[in-house]
Design an enzyme around this catalytic site. Sequence first.
Site, PDB file in Angstrom:
ATOM      1  N   ASP A  14      -0.487 -19.252 -29.172  1.00 34.22           N
ATOM      2  CA  ASP A  14       0.742 -19.609 -29.871  1.00 34.22           C
ATOM      3  C   ASP A  14       0.566 -20.811 -30.787  1.00 34.22           C
ATOM      4  OD1 ASP A  14       1.860 -17.555 -28.452  1.00 34.22           O
ATOM      5  OD2 ASP A  14       2.898 -18.812 -27.008  1.00 34.22           O
ATOM      6  N   ARG A  94       5.707 -30.880 -18.632  1.00 37.36           N
ATOM      7  CA  ARG A  94       6.381 -30.865 -19.935  1.00 37.36           C
ATOM      8  C   ARG A  94       7.003 -32.202 -20.322  1.00 37.36           C
ATOM      9  NH1 ARG A  94       2.949 -27.388 -20.731  1.00 37.36           N
ATOM     10  NH2 ARG A  94       3.517 -25.185 -20.854  1.00 37.36           N
ATOM     11  N   ASP A 123      10.420 -23.589 -21.004  1.00 37.82           N
ATOM     12  CA  ASP A 123       9.741 -24.723 -21.618  1.00 37.82           C
ATOM     13  C   ASP A 123      10.433 -25.229 -22.875  1.00 37.82           C
ATOM     14  OD1 ASP A 123       7.804 -25.141 -19.727  1.00 37.82           O
ATOM     15  OD2 ASP A 123       6.263 -23.949 -20.737  1.00 37.82           O
ATOM     16  N   SER A 175      -0.515 -14.857 -20.147  1.00 36.92           N
ATOM     17  CA  SER A 175      -0.164 -16.190 -20.624  1.00 36.92           C
ATOM     18  C   SER A 175      -0.391 -17.148 -19.464  1.00 36.92           C
ATOM     19  CB  SER A 175       1.306 -16.233 -21.067  1.00 36.92           C
ATOM     20  OG  SER A 175       1.676 -17.552 -21.397  1.00 36.92           O
TER      21      SER A 175
END
Length: 406
Positions: A14, A94, A123, A175
Amino acid sequence: MSEKVVLAYSGGLDTSIIIPWLKENYSYDVIAMVADVGQGDDIEAVIEKAYKTGASKVVVEDLREEFLREYVFPTLQAGAVYEHKYLLGTSMARPVIAKHQVEVALREGATAVSHGCTGKGNDQVRFELAYQALAPELRVIAPWREWNLKSREDCLDYAEKHGIAVAASRQKIHSRDRNLWHISHEGGELEDAGNAPLDSTWQISKSPKEAPDRDERVTIGFEKGVPVSVNGMKIDPVALVELLNEIGARNAIGRVDVVENRFVGMKSRGCYETPGGTLLVAAHRELEALCLEREVTHFKQHIGLKYAELVYFGLWFTPLREALDAFVENTQKDVTGTVTLSLYKGNVSVVSRQSENSLYRTELSSFTMGESYDQKDAEGFIRILGLPSRSRARARAEVAKSEVTK
């Protein structure tokens, strides 16, 4: 002079295609911020890839120790586990990444920040709530909510068209997110909740079939609820978690398969490997059982549930999380000692618990009757506890009697 955007960059599929996409669609100078949270990547290769795909600058932030000390360990102390199974590896990483991304943006004079999170995931919420809490003036660019790419296959097509080499392939479509605490797996065969994960899905832990045929014992030491030693050896947080990951992984510890409720409203399915974290959660829980008073223990379970929810939902930089931290820190002042665990083919059992602050007293709990506990006291205790029940029983009997005489 072009405006600048700071992209949280991993070098995965990504974010690799986001750099050229930002340049094409916004004409920004793209600063790629690489956060090292222990994902094990070749950082030099990631830096080289970022420049090759169009980054004007690459900033590397080593966040491993901060990640553990200020995010992982407080969550561990809180006893926070999301929906019984998930030990919050991605959720905790995060906010520390977003915090440093904002700091880089302010330092570099950037006007925007960007991330590679999809419009379906948690996220995006975690990153953007952090941005808003720390620097609401920054513009947020979320390509997955803007571009016309709809799938990882579309992203692979885009990468091929732009000559971008990526590790993902049409055959290897998972992923993954990895840091010091865990590695997560989504996509591929896991999208069908009826499918078992493939053997190849798991990356860092042995299967129970491959694990040793004898148990391995590990002793974990804590000071005020923070892990500080393994097998009597005091080591820094990063080395401690890495060592426990090795020990847990070779004994098939820490695999979970979860169907979870995402914050955005849907259910998702993923698999997580958290070998060292599973050992730390188990040991910390057992030490608290020795050292915490009953009412604190019971109330803290409620705090753990709420804390897990806040972390999972991306609400790290909030007054409530800070207030809960203050409560948790107070509960941990006596949580010092050691716990020895036995590991065998995916199972964790407790061998021993020891603490100078232990509230467990043999003379009280033993079946041998001693002077420290007078059994006669129990009669009055039970009578007082039973008063509401006796009162209700009598009231019901009176009502029943009056109905008979009517």
